[in-house]
Design an enzyme around this catalytic site. Structure first.
Site, PDB file in Angstrom:
ATOM      1  N   LEU A   1       0.863  -1.189   0.000  1.00 41.09           N
ATOM      2  CA  LEU A   1       0.000   0.000   0.000  1.00 41.09           C
ATOM      3  C   LEU A   1       0.891   1.228   0.000  1.00 41.09           C
ATOM      4  O   LEU A   1       1.577   1.502   0.981  1.00 41.09           O
ATOM      5  CB  LEU A   1      -0.922   0.002   1.229  1.00 41.09           C
ATOM      6  CG  LEU A   1      -2.185  -0.858   1.107  1.00 41.09           C
ATOM      7  CD1 LEU A   1      -1.844  -2.328   0.973  1.00 41.09           C
ATOM      8  CD2 LEU A   1      -3.113  -0.638   2.292  1.00 41.09           C
TER       9      LEU A   1
ATOM     10  N   LYS B   1      -8.542   3.529   7.418  1.00 38.41           N
ATOM     11  CA  LYS B   1      -7.550   2.454   7.247  1.00 38.41           C
ATOM     12  C   LYS B   1      -8.248   1.105   7.075  1.00 38.41           C
ATOM     13  O   LYS B   1      -7.800   0.253   6.306  1.00 38.41           O
ATOM     14  CB  LYS B   1      -6.605   2.393   8.460  1.00 38.41           C
ATOM     15  CG  LYS B   1      -5.598   3.504   8.490  1.00 38.41           C
ATOM     16  CD  LYS B   1      -4.457   3.295   7.510  1.00 38.41           C
ATOM     17  CE  LYS B   1      -4.043   4.542   6.766  1.00 38.41           C
ATOM     18  NZ  LYS B   1      -3.624   5.648   7.618  1.00 38.41           N
TER      19      LYS B   1
ATOM     20  N   GLN C   1      -1.854   4.490  14.706  1.00 36.94           N
ATOM     21  CA  GLN C   1      -0.908   3.382  14.776  1.00 36.94           C
ATOM     22  C   GLN C   1      -0.556   2.947  16.196  1.00 36.94           C
ATOM     23  O   GLN C   1       0.540   2.420  16.449  1.00 36.94           O
ATOM     24  CB  GLN C   1       0.356   3.727  13.965  1.00 36.94           C
ATOM     25  CG  GLN C   1       0.024   3.921  12.492  1.00 36.94           C
ATOM     26  CD  GLN C   1       1.170   4.471  11.664  1.00 36.94           C
ATOM     27  OE1 GLN C   1       2.290   4.599  12.119  1.00 36.94           O
ATOM     28  NE2 GLN C   1       0.876   4.811  10.409  1.00 36.94           N
TER      29      GLN C   1
ATOM     30  N   GLY D   1       3.225   0.671   5.517  1.00 30.03           N
ATOM     31  CA  GLY D   1       4.328   1.409   6.134  1.00 30.03           C
ATOM     32  C   GLY D   1       4.033   1.809   7.565  1.00 30.03           C
ATOM     33  O   GLY D   1       4.657   2.725   8.086  1.00 30.03           O
TER      34      GLY D   1
ATOM     35  N   CYS E   1      14.113  13.868 -19.542  1.00 27.85           N
ATOM     36  CA  CYS E   1      14.574  12.970 -18.476  1.00 27.85           C
ATOM     37  C   CYS E   1      15.117  11.731 -19.173  1.00 27.85           C
ATOM     38  O   CYS E   1      14.916  11.568 -20.374  1.00 27.85           O
ATOM     39  CB  CYS E   1      13.444  12.597 -17.523  1.00 27.85           C
ATOM     40  SG  CYS E   1      12.180  11.585 -18.280  1.00 27.85           S
TER      41      CYS E   1
HETATM   42  P1  ATP Z   1       3.561   7.053   4.829  1.00 26.18           P
HETATM   43  O1  ATP Z   1       4.824   7.737   5.226  1.00 26.18           O
HETATM   44  O2  ATP Z   1       3.818   5.750   4.144  1.00 26.18           O
HETATM   45  O3  ATP Z   1       2.630   7.940   4.073  1.00 26.18           O
HETATM   46  P2  ATP Z   1       2.276   7.706   7.271  1.00 26.18           P
HETATM   47  O4  ATP Z   1       3.289   7.842   8.337  1.00 26.18           O
HETATM   48  O5  ATP Z   1       1.829   8.950   6.595  1.00 26.18           O
HETATM   49  O6  ATP Z   1       2.813   6.671   6.186  1.00 26.18           O
HETATM   50  P3  ATP Z   1      -0.457   6.804   7.454  1.00 26.18           P
HETATM   51  O7  ATP Z   1      -0.908   7.935   6.629  1.00 26.18           O
HETATM   52  O8  ATP Z   1      -1.213   6.440   8.672  1.00 26.18           O
HETATM   53  O9  ATP Z   1       1.045   6.939   7.932  1.00 26.18           O
HETATM   54  O10 ATP Z   1      -0.382   5.537   6.534  1.00 26.18           O
HETATM   55  C1  ATP Z   1       0.037   4.309   7.013  1.00 26.18           C
HETATM   56  C2  ATP Z   1       0.175   3.354   5.855  1.00 26.18           C
HETATM   57  O11 ATP Z   1      -1.077   3.157   5.208  1.00 26.18           O
HETATM   58  C3  ATP Z   1       1.093   3.859   4.770  1.00 26.18           C
HETATM   59  O12 ATP Z   1       2.450   3.593   5.064  1.00 26.18           O
HETATM   60  C4  ATP Z   1       0.611   3.088   3.573  1.00 26.18           C
HETATM   61  O13 ATP Z   1       1.105   1.766   3.576  1.00 26.18           O
HETATM   62  C5  ATP Z   1      -0.888   3.053   3.809  1.00 26.18           C
HETATM   63  N1  ATP Z   1      -1.527   4.213   3.157  1.00 26.18           N
HETATM   64  C6  ATP Z   1      -1.877   5.400   3.676  1.00 26.18           C
HETATM   65  N2  ATP Z   1      -2.435   6.209   2.763  1.00 26.18           N
HETATM   66  C7  ATP Z   1      -2.448   5.516   1.607  1.00 26.18           C
HETATM   67  C8  ATP Z   1      -2.907   5.783   0.267  1.00 26.18           C
HETATM   68  N3  ATP Z   1      -3.435   6.947  -0.068  1.00 26.18           N
HETATM   69  N4  ATP Z   1      -2.739   4.804  -0.660  1.00 26.18           N
HETATM   70  C9  ATP Z   1      -2.177   3.623  -0.352  1.00 26.18           C
HETATM   71  N5  ATP Z   1      -1.743   3.320   0.883  1.00 26.18           N
HETATM   72  C10 ATP Z   1      -1.883   4.239   1.847  1.00 26.18           C
END
Ligand code: ATP
Ligand code: MG
Length: 506
Positions: free
Chosen positions: A197, A279, A310, A301, A470
């Site tokens: 994701l 989420k 989290q 992530g 590029c």
């Molecule tokens: P990141 O640095 O990866 O954006 P974050 O610290 O901003 O993470 P969150 O926004 O809570 O934390 O997101 C946690 C995780 O949820 C992300 O690392 C990603 O794996 C998933 N995620 C969040 N937003 C999206 C999105 N728009 N599309 C896909 N995955 C997402």
């Protein structure tokens, strides 16, 4: 040129059958990458073509032989070796038939004499096979001769400035010219596929890298929370990651339009519960997509306590919506370490400018989500909206973003030769620009890395015509289309053919 490529130590602890499979996979991956990125054909694919390269998986190391005709590609070849999962290190070596000690000295001296000037050194010899001498005999003999016959300052067994590395394998002598680290991990394809994701932020970009490094075939899933700019930026990160670490395998980049889901959450869900529910919606959607592609694991992530959604309690409640294995490689990592790794792998520049679109901002988000409360809130959520988002998902083979058709159908002008007065904007990453500067004698070149382009373009004199450049023609395509949509009609793409491009980049 010859390379000895070492498998990661974990590969070498596997059973014979598994180890052989992993080594073969690495061989296959490298042959493919060298062909795809540099046009180098390997012997196994076409033995009759002149100047073919050899990529051979031996038990102890993988051997790559690059004919002299391709010497100019050495930096690019080493770049591939430095970024391909499954390699712990690689040596650039000269290979000779094993002669007597005098010959070993002469051949070693030819490689090392200059480097030993004014330096302390030590000779290290590894040996396999049956010989009448021991490796320490070689070390002593060669060491003594080099000390006499070069300008070396002295021998230092434990704090040498230069290590003279020699390897003897049966009847062959390898003089090691240079040793570089790889990234370790397992060859991609030795493990199953996952869906990562990807929001484009620091965490999910680093996570995707870690997944690829561990040998997982990593597909990307992006939920568009609203904003075309975000989608372009995330595609760029994915493409960058894939090209650098994962291009040996075809994967998908999947976009799910999530504006509707966010809208429904904003309208129906109580403010403090929004983050957790968003989420959960993402994981529900990801699960369905994973089912469709027969994939068992999702990668995110998330990191314990990094943001309010989290906390352990919240992560547990989020996890409940999916039967899939959810891998969170960064769950125990500190933010600073994550950012440091992002810098190292080159995603930090992208992530730093990812438009932080967070449509669901709770004023006081819960850190202790309660199951029954979440369930009650979700009863008000119209699940048909999630279904609609899923039905509108776009699945793109990432190779198509790169090679076949433009990602975005566009009317942007693409030119392969330049007219007077046109200004080139080199939008490559500053590292790349420095490494291989663009040389165009008759045209003005402006350097604006792609991640600054959106803000910097407006400040340019708009009476002139600009062409984005590029190296692969992908970033330029994305950005030119984007500028075009914003009603800039004075922008096109400069895409010279491959041969011309190589000449311009020296
Ligand atoms: P990141 O640095 O990866 O954006 P974050 O610290 O901003 O993470 P969150 O926004 O809570 O934390 O997101 C946690 C995780 O949820 C992300 O690392 C990603 O794996 C998933 N995620 C969040 N937003 C999206 C999105 N728009 N599309 C896909 N995955 C997402
Ligand atoms: Mg984020």
């Amino acid at each position: 040129m010859n390379y000895q490529i070492r498998y990661s130590p974990e590969t070498t602890t596997k059973s014979r059958i598994v180890r052989t499979r992993f080594c073969k996979q690495l061989r296959k991956n490298l042959a493919k990458l060298l062909r795809m990125h540099l046009g180098l054909v390997d012997k196994a694919a076409n033995a009759n073509q002149p100047d073919v390269i050899t990529v051979e998986a031996n038990w102890d190391f993988l051997q790559l032989v690059l004919p002299d005709a391709h010497d100019q590609l050495i930096p690019q070849v080493e770049n591939i070796l430095s970024n391909t999962p499954g390699i712990s290190s690689f040596n650039r070596v000269q290979v000779y038939a094993l002669g007597d000690f005098e010959q070993i000295v002469a051949l070693t001296k030819a490689v090392y004499a200059e480097r030993l000037h004014g330096k302390t050194f030590v000779v290290r010899c590894r040996r396999t096979g049956k010989h009448t001498f021991k490796s320490t005999d070689v070390e002593r003999y060669v060491g003594a001769c080099l000390l006499q016959q070069t300008q070396a300052r002295g021998v230092s067994l434990h704090h040498a400035e230069v290590t003279v590395a020699i390897e003897i394998r049966q009847e062959e002598l390898f003089v090691i010219e240079d040793r570089k680290p790889g990234i370790g991990g397992f060859p991609i394809g030795t493990q199953n596929g996952v869906i990562s994701l990807l929001s484009g932020g620091f965490d999910s970009a680093v996570t995707s890298y870690l997944a690829m490094k561990r040998g997982l075939r990593t597909n990307y899933l992006f939920f568009n929370l609203g904003g075309r700019e975000h989608e372009i930026a995330v595609k760029e990160v994915a493409l960058y990651l894939w090209l650098r670490f994962g291009a040996s395998h075809a994967v998908n980049f999947i976009t799910v339009p999530f504006e509707g889901v966010v809208g429904e959450i904003l309208e129906k869900v109580e403010n403090s519960q929004m983050g957790v529910i968003l989420k959960r919606m993402m994981l529900r959607a990801a699960t369905r997509i994973a089912d469709e592609f027969e994939i068992d694991a999702l990668v995110t992530g998330e990191s314990v306590a990094q943001v309010s959604s989290q906390t352990l309690v919240n992560l547990a409640v989020i996890d409940e919506v999916t039967p899939k294995l959810v891998l969170r490689p960064l769950c125990m990592s500190d933010k600073q370490d994550i950012v440091d790794l992002a810098r190292k792998i080159g995603t930090a520049e992208f992530s730093a400018v990812i438009p932080e679109y967070c449509g669901v901002i709770s004023v006081k988000p819960t850190t202790r989500a309660k199951r029954h409360r979440i369930a009650r809130e979700e009863l008000r959520f119209d699940m048909a909206i999630l279904e609609k988002a899923l039905s509108e998902k776009v699945v793109l083979d990432i190779r198509k973003m790169q090679f076949e058709e433009p990602v975005i159908k566009t009317a942007v002008r693409v030119v392969s030769s330049l007219q007077k007065g046109e200004v080139i904007i080199d939008i490559r990453h500053p590292d790349e620009e420095e490494r291989r500067p663009l040389r165009l004698a008759d045209s003005e070149i402006v350097r604006i890395p792609f991640y600054k382009l959106n803000s910097a373009f407006a400040a340019l004199g708009q009476e002139r015509k600009y062409l984005l450049y590029c190296d692969k023609g992908v970033m330029s395509q994305l950005h030119a289309s984007f500028l075009n949509e914003q009603a800039y009609t004075n922008v096109g793409i400069y895409r010279p053919d491959v041969a011309k491009s190589a000449e311009l980049l020296g």
